[in-house]
Design a protein around this motif. Structure first.
Motif, short mmCIF file in Angstrom:
data_model
loop_
_atom_site.label_atom_id
_atom_site.label_comp_id
_atom_site.label_asym_id
_atom_site.label_seq_id
_atom_site.Cartn_x
_atom_site.Cartn_y
_atom_site.Cartn_z
N ALA A 34 -7.66 -1.42 6.57
CA ALA A 34 -7.39 -2.58 7.43
C ALA A 34 -7.00 -2.09 8.82
O ALA A 34 -6.18 -1.19 8.96
CB ALA A 34 -6.27 -3.43 6.83
N THR A 35 -7.59 -2.68 9.83
CA THR A 35 -7.36 -2.23 11.19
C THR A 35 -7.57 -3.41 12.15
O THR A 35 -7.69 -4.54 11.73
CB THR A 35 -8.27 -1.03 11.54
OG1 THR A 35 -7.92 -0.55 12.82
CG2 THR A 35 -9.72 -1.39 11.50
N GLY A 36 -7.62 -3.13 13.40
CA GLY A 36 -7.84 -4.17 14.40
C GLY A 36 -7.28 -3.71 15.73
O GLY A 36 -6.43 -2.82 15.80
N THR A 37 -7.75 -4.34 16.80
CA THR A 37 -7.23 -4.09 18.13
C THR A 37 -6.71 -5.42 18.67
O THR A 37 -7.44 -6.41 18.71
CB THR A 37 -8.32 -3.53 19.06
OG1 THR A 37 -8.84 -2.33 18.48
CG2 THR A 37 -7.76 -3.23 20.44
N PHE A 38 -5.45 -5.41 19.06
CA PHE A 38 -4.76 -6.62 19.51
C PHE A 38 -4.26 -6.36 20.94
O PHE A 38 -3.30 -5.62 21.13
CB PHE A 38 -3.62 -6.95 18.55
CG PHE A 38 -4.12 -7.13 17.14
CD1 PHE A 38 -4.58 -8.37 16.71
CD2 PHE A 38 -4.18 -6.05 16.26
CE1 PHE A 38 -5.07 -8.53 15.42
CE2 PHE A 38 -4.68 -6.20 14.98
CZ PHE A 38 -5.13 -7.45 14.56
N THR A 39 -4.93 -6.92 21.93
CA THR A 39 -4.66 -6.66 23.33
C THR A 39 -4.08 -7.91 23.99
O THR A 39 -4.66 -8.99 23.91
CB THR A 39 -5.97 -6.25 24.05
OG1 THR A 39 -6.55 -5.15 23.36
CG2 THR A 39 -5.69 -5.86 25.49
N ASN A 40 -2.94 -7.72 24.64
CA ASN A 40 -2.26 -8.82 25.34
C ASN A 40 -2.07 -10.04 24.43
O ASN A 40 -2.36 -11.17 24.80
CB ASN A 40 -3.02 -9.22 26.60
CG ASN A 40 -3.11 -8.08 27.60
OD1 ASN A 40 -2.17 -7.31 27.73
ND2 ASN A 40 -4.23 -7.97 28.27
N VAL A 41 -1.60 -9.76 23.22
CA VAL A 41 -1.33 -10.83 22.25
C VAL A 41 0.18 -11.09 22.24
O VAL A 41 0.98 -10.16 22.14
CB VAL A 41 -1.84 -10.44 20.85
CG1 VAL A 41 -1.45 -11.48 19.82
CG2 VAL A 41 -3.35 -10.26 20.88
#
Length: 191
Positions: free
Chosen positions: A155-162
């Motif tokens: 499980a992964t992901g990129t969360f930018t300016n959240v």
């Protein structure tokens, strides 16, 4: 598009409809079901009060939703088993089990931009079991459990300016070998 026994709108086999300013509601299944390489553009639609997911995407389904609202379903947006999708300026709130769920979508992850996730009676965003997600310039707030949960091997992901705030149990939780990346995120005022 209301009170259907199956999905309110189902798209598959390279179907690519344009659906604007519609209400997809009160169905006994998913409101919008996109699978088996279905596509479609959905703008300014309300997807509400469906018995299963408001939006269910799997098996190379790849719709685009812009300016839509998904609420009061069992789950809001469910992207599983190799589904994709692009969501821009979408509001997802008050769904029973999870606002956004991403499971087993590693090769071409769903993209959420400028979305508002929550409030809701459960989880905000959950990424698990080799799921991945790209989320930017969005908020996850006011959920009764965890705002962002990334859980499990792969499980992964990129969360930018959240912005993750005011979720009752916690802001962002990462567990069991999950490997998300957060850039410029603000996590505050969570339980």
């Amino acid at each position: 598009i209301t009170e259907n026994g199956l999905a309110g709108v189902a798209v598959k086999n390279n179907g690519n409809p344009s659906v604007d300013d519609c209400t997809i509601a009160n169905g006994q299944d998913a409101g919008l079901l996109v699978y088996d390489s279905g596509k479609g553009s959905f703008r300014d639609c309300e997807i509400a009060r469906n018995a299963l997911a408001g939006v269910a995407i799997s098996k190379d389904g790849d719709p685009t939703l812009i300016g839509c609202t998904v609420h009061s379903c069992n789950s809001g947006i469910s992207v599983v088993e190799g589904g994709h999708g692009t969501f821009k300026n979408v509001e997802v709130h008050d769904n029973a089990t999870c606002q956004v769920e991403v499971v087993d979508c590693r090769l071409q992850p769903p993209v959420l931009e400028e979305c508002i996730i929550g409030p809701g009676p459960s989880l905000g965003v959950m990424v698990r079991s080799s799921g991945t997600c790209i989320m930017s310039n969005s908020s996850i707030s006011g959920n009764a459990l965890i705002g962002l949960l990334v859980h499990g091997a792969g499980a992964t992901g990129t969360f930018t300016n959240v912005l993750i705030e005011k979720n009752k149990v916690g802001g962002a939780h990462f567990s069991d070998s999950a490997e998300p990346r957060m850039i410029g995120a603000k996590v505050r005022e969570n339980g």
